[in-house]
Write a protein that holds these residues in place. Structure first.
Motif, PDB file in Angstrom:
ATOM      1  N   ASN A   1     -12.704 -13.030 -16.226  1.00 19.59           N
ATOM      2  CA  ASN A   1     -14.102 -12.813 -15.836  1.00 19.59           C
ATOM      3  C   ASN A   1     -14.277 -12.674 -14.327  1.00 19.59           C
ATOM      4  OD1 ASN A   1     -13.567 -15.439 -15.103  1.00 19.59           O
ATOM      5  ND2 ASN A   1     -15.533 -16.251 -15.793  1.00 19.59           N
ATOM      6  N   ARG A   2     -13.158 -12.538 -13.603  1.00 22.70           N
ATOM      7  CA  ARG A   2     -13.274 -12.396 -12.140  1.00 22.70           C
ATOM      8  C   ARG A   2     -12.217 -11.439 -11.634  1.00 22.70           C
ATOM      9  NH1 ARG A   2     -11.655 -15.196  -7.342  1.00 22.70           N
ATOM     10  NH2 ARG A   2     -10.412 -16.701  -8.540  1.00 22.70           N
ATOM     11  N   LEU A   3     -12.621 -10.582 -10.731  1.00 20.59           N
ATOM     12  CA  LEU A   3     -11.725  -9.619 -10.101  1.00 20.59           C
ATOM     13  C   LEU A   3     -11.917  -9.706  -8.591  1.00 20.59           C
ATOM     14  CD1 LEU A   3      -9.818  -7.122 -10.090  1.00 20.59           C
ATOM     15  CD2 LEU A   3     -11.864  -5.699 -10.274  1.00 20.59           C
ATOM     16  N   GLY A   4     -10.805  -9.794  -7.868  1.00 19.07           N
ATOM     17  CA  GLY A   4     -10.857  -9.788  -6.409  1.00 19.07           C
ATOM     18  C   GLY A   4      -9.899  -8.759  -5.860  1.00 19.07           C
ATOM     19  N   PHE A   5     -10.354  -7.997  -4.867  1.00 17.28           N
ATOM     20  CA  PHE A   5      -9.479  -6.996  -4.266  1.00 17.28           C
ATOM     21  C   PHE A   5      -9.849  -6.795  -2.799  1.00 17.28           C
ATOM     22  CE2 PHE A   5     -13.061  -4.820  -6.168  1.00 17.28           C
ATOM     23  CZ  PHE A   5     -13.432  -3.854  -5.253  1.00 17.28           C
TER      24      PHE A   5
ATOM     25  N   LEU B   1       0.829  -1.200   0.000  1.00 12.29           N
ATOM     26  CA  LEU B   1       0.000   0.000   0.000  1.00 12.29           C
ATOM     27  C   LEU B   1       0.868   1.256   0.000  1.00 12.29           C
ATOM     28  CD1 LEU B   1      -2.817  -0.831   2.609  1.00 12.29           C
ATOM     29  CD2 LEU B   1      -3.082  -0.582   0.142  1.00 12.29           C
ATOM     30  N   PRO B   2       0.934   1.988  -1.100  1.00 13.29           N
ATOM     31  CA  PRO B   2       1.629   3.282  -1.073  1.00 13.29           C
ATOM     32  C   PRO B   2       0.782   4.300  -0.321  1.00 13.29           C
ATOM     33  CG  PRO B   2       0.619   2.939  -3.212  1.00 13.29           C
ATOM     34  CD  PRO B   2       0.417   1.663  -2.436  1.00 13.29           C
ATOM     35  N   PRO B   3       1.369   5.402   0.107  1.00 16.62           N
ATOM     36  CA  PRO B   3       0.611   6.427   0.824  1.00 16.62           C
ATOM     37  C   PRO B   3      -0.630   6.862   0.036  1.00 16.62           C
ATOM     38  CG  PRO B   3       2.943   6.910   0.955  1.00 16.62           C
ATOM     39  CD  PRO B   3       2.801   5.756   0.000  1.00 16.62           C
ATOM     40  N   GLY B   4      -1.747   6.904   0.735  1.00 15.94           N
ATOM     41  CA  GLY B   4      -2.989   7.344   0.118  1.00 15.94           C
ATOM     42  C   GLY B   4      -3.799   6.259  -0.554  1.00 15.94           C
ATOM     43  N   GLN B   5      -3.263   5.030  -0.618  1.00 11.98           N
ATOM     44  CA  GLN B   5      -3.992   3.922  -1.251  1.00 11.98           C
ATOM     45  C   GLN B   5      -4.487   2.957  -0.190  1.00 11.98           C
ATOM     46  OE1 GLN B   5      -2.189   2.057  -4.737  1.00 11.98           O
ATOM     47  NE2 GLN B   5      -2.914   0.049  -4.058  1.00 11.98           N
ATOM     48  N   ASN B   6      -5.686   2.411  -0.373  1.00 15.32           N
ATOM     49  CA  ASN B   6      -6.222   1.456   0.598  1.00 15.32           C
ATOM     50  C   ASN B   6      -6.694   0.161  -0.054  1.00 15.32           C
ATOM     51  OD1 ASN B   6      -8.572   2.278  -0.686  1.00 15.32           O
ATOM     52  ND2 ASN B   6      -9.768   2.435   1.202  1.00 15.32           N
ATOM     53  N   THR B   7      -6.307  -0.079  -1.307  1.00 18.14           N
ATOM     54  CA  THR B   7      -6.822  -1.226  -2.053  1.00 18.14           C
ATOM     55  C   THR B   7      -5.681  -2.053  -2.636  1.00 18.14           C
ATOM     56  OG1 THR B   7      -8.788   0.045  -2.656  1.00 18.14           O
ATOM     57  CG2 THR B   7      -8.342  -1.933  -3.935  1.00 18.14           C
ATOM     58  N   VAL B   8      -5.789  -3.389  -2.484  1.00 16.59           N
ATOM     59  CA  VAL B   8      -4.797  -4.316  -3.026  1.00 16.59           C
ATOM     60  C   VAL B   8      -5.532  -5.412  -3.800  1.00 16.59           C
ATOM     61  CG1 VAL B   8      -3.025  -6.027  -2.483  1.00 16.59           C
ATOM     62  CG2 VAL B   8      -3.127  -3.901  -1.185  1.00 16.59           C
ATOM     63  N   PRO B   9      -5.262  -5.602  -5.089  1.00  9.78           N
ATOM     64  CA  PRO B   9      -5.891  -6.710  -5.819  1.00  9.78           C
ATOM     65  C   PRO B   9      -5.253  -8.041  -5.440  1.00  9.78           C
ATOM     66  CG  PRO B   9      -4.369  -5.544  -7.241  1.00  9.78           C
ATOM     67  CD  PRO B   9      -4.404  -4.775  -5.947  1.00  9.78           C
ATOM     68  N   PHE B  10      -6.068  -9.093  -5.354  1.00  6.82           N
ATOM     69  CA  PHE B  10      -5.510 -10.422  -5.112  1.00  6.82           C
ATOM     70  C   PHE B  10      -5.840 -11.391  -6.243  1.00  6.82           C
ATOM     71  CE2 PHE B  10      -9.562 -10.340  -2.724  1.00  6.82           C
ATOM     72  CZ  PHE B  10     -10.215 -11.437  -3.266  1.00  6.82           C
ATOM     73  N   HIS B  11      -6.745 -11.013  -7.142  1.00  7.65           N
ATOM     74  CA  HIS B  11      -7.007 -11.847  -8.322  1.00  7.65           C
ATOM     75  C   HIS B  11      -7.492 -10.951  -9.450  1.00  7.65           C
ATOM     76  CE1 HIS B  11      -8.047 -15.492 -10.600  1.00  7.65           C
ATOM     77  NE2 HIS B  11      -9.031 -14.755 -11.079  1.00  7.65           N
ATOM     78  N   VAL B  12      -6.849 -11.062 -10.602  1.00  3.19           N
ATOM     79  CA  VAL B  12      -7.286 -10.347 -11.799  1.00  3.19           C
ATOM     80  C   VAL B  12      -7.347 -11.362 -12.933  1.00  3.19           C
ATOM     81  CG1 VAL B  12      -6.808  -8.499 -13.439  1.00  3.19           C
ATOM     82  CG2 VAL B  12      -6.242  -8.190 -11.013  1.00  3.19           C
ATOM     83  N   GLY B  13      -8.562 -11.695 -13.363  1.00  2.00           N
ATOM     84  CA  GLY B  13      -8.747 -12.677 -14.422  1.00  2.00           C
ATOM     85  C   GLY B  13      -9.668 -12.149 -15.502  1.00  2.00           C
TER      86      GLY B  13
END
Length: 247
Positions: free
Chosen positions: A166-170, A152-164
């Motif tokens: 037809n499916r996205l997880g974060f 997490l860089p400063p100012g970010q609160n989101t981390v993806p754990f799956h990018v496909g």
């Protein structure tokens, strides 16, 4: 939450095994079952958040007497419908407080399930509840991620754990409260979409050690994985073993 099954209601339970298929692969299951069977010995094992039986069923197949605590009746019904499921007892309730019958030489929580308890108080209560179930000298095993905050860089609160395709997880994080949520977006071939989100509370290894001490347990082992790879500052998960004090 919308019903008594919490966040794992019937629609989620119906596709849970498929959506977590990687975790049902032999290389994910067998090392965990081998270590848990070793720790259980000739005694009984208690799984907190037993779900559909990913670990409980192969552990029972090794001859270990397994009992589970599970909040979701929909998930427990999937377990009972599987071969061998009728041999695994399940207590329906919150694993931070629910009491299962008898006592155990082993209790365990796998696949980040400790984080389903979304307050520090509930996580502390879980350790105390486990201590009430364990025989003196019994062990409590937790498999859980190390909070992935270095991404997490400063100012970010989101981390993806799956990018496909037809499916996205974060995951989203609140660093002030240790709250996080996992979000799952799925789009079918015909363009239909679904969204599912579940809250967690991330927890540090040292914090878990303190919870264990409050419950009368001390850390015995900590590894990076079920294969007992050494835990280091680069490890992104850990398998920890705490032991209840002998009388």
């Amino acid at each position: 939450m919308t019903d008594n099954d919490g966040y794992f209601s019937e629609p989620i339970a119906a596709t849970y095994d498929e959506s977590t298929a990687d975790m049902f692969a032999p290389d994910a299951v067998e090392p965990a079952v081998a270590l848990l069977a070793e720790l259980a010995g000739e005694g009984r094992a208690l799984e907190l958040g037993i779900g559909t039986g990913r670990i409980a069923l192969p552990l029972a197949a090794r001859g270990v007497d397994v009992h589970g605590i599970e909040l979701s009746r929909a998930m427990a019904n999937r377990l009972r419908d599987k071969p061998g499921g009728d041999a695994v007892g399940v207590t329906i309730g919150d694993f931070a407080t629910a009491r299962a019958p008898g006592d155990f030489t082993l209790a365990y929580l796998v696949f980040n399930t400790i984080m389903n308890l979304t307050t520090q108080d509930a996580q502390v209560d879980c350790f105390r509840n486990v201590a009430r179930h364990l025989k003196p000298g019994g062990t409590f095993v937790v498999e859980v991620m190390v909070p992935d905050l270095r991404r997490l860089p400063p100012g970010q609160n989101t981390v993806p754990f799956h990018v496909g395709d037809n499916r996205l997880g974060f995951d989203t994080y609140d660093l002030a409260t240790q709250a996080m949520s996992s979000h799952h977006v799925k789009v079918t071939e015909d363009g239909q979409g679904s969204f599912w989100s579940i809250p967690f509370r991330y927890v540090w290894p040292a914090e878990l050690d303190l919870m264990a001490r409050l419950a009368g347990m001390r850390l015995r082992e900590r590894w990076e994985d079920w294969g007992r790879k050494p835990f280091t500052h680069d490890s992104r998960q850990h398998v920890s073993v705490w032991e209840k004090a002998a009388d």
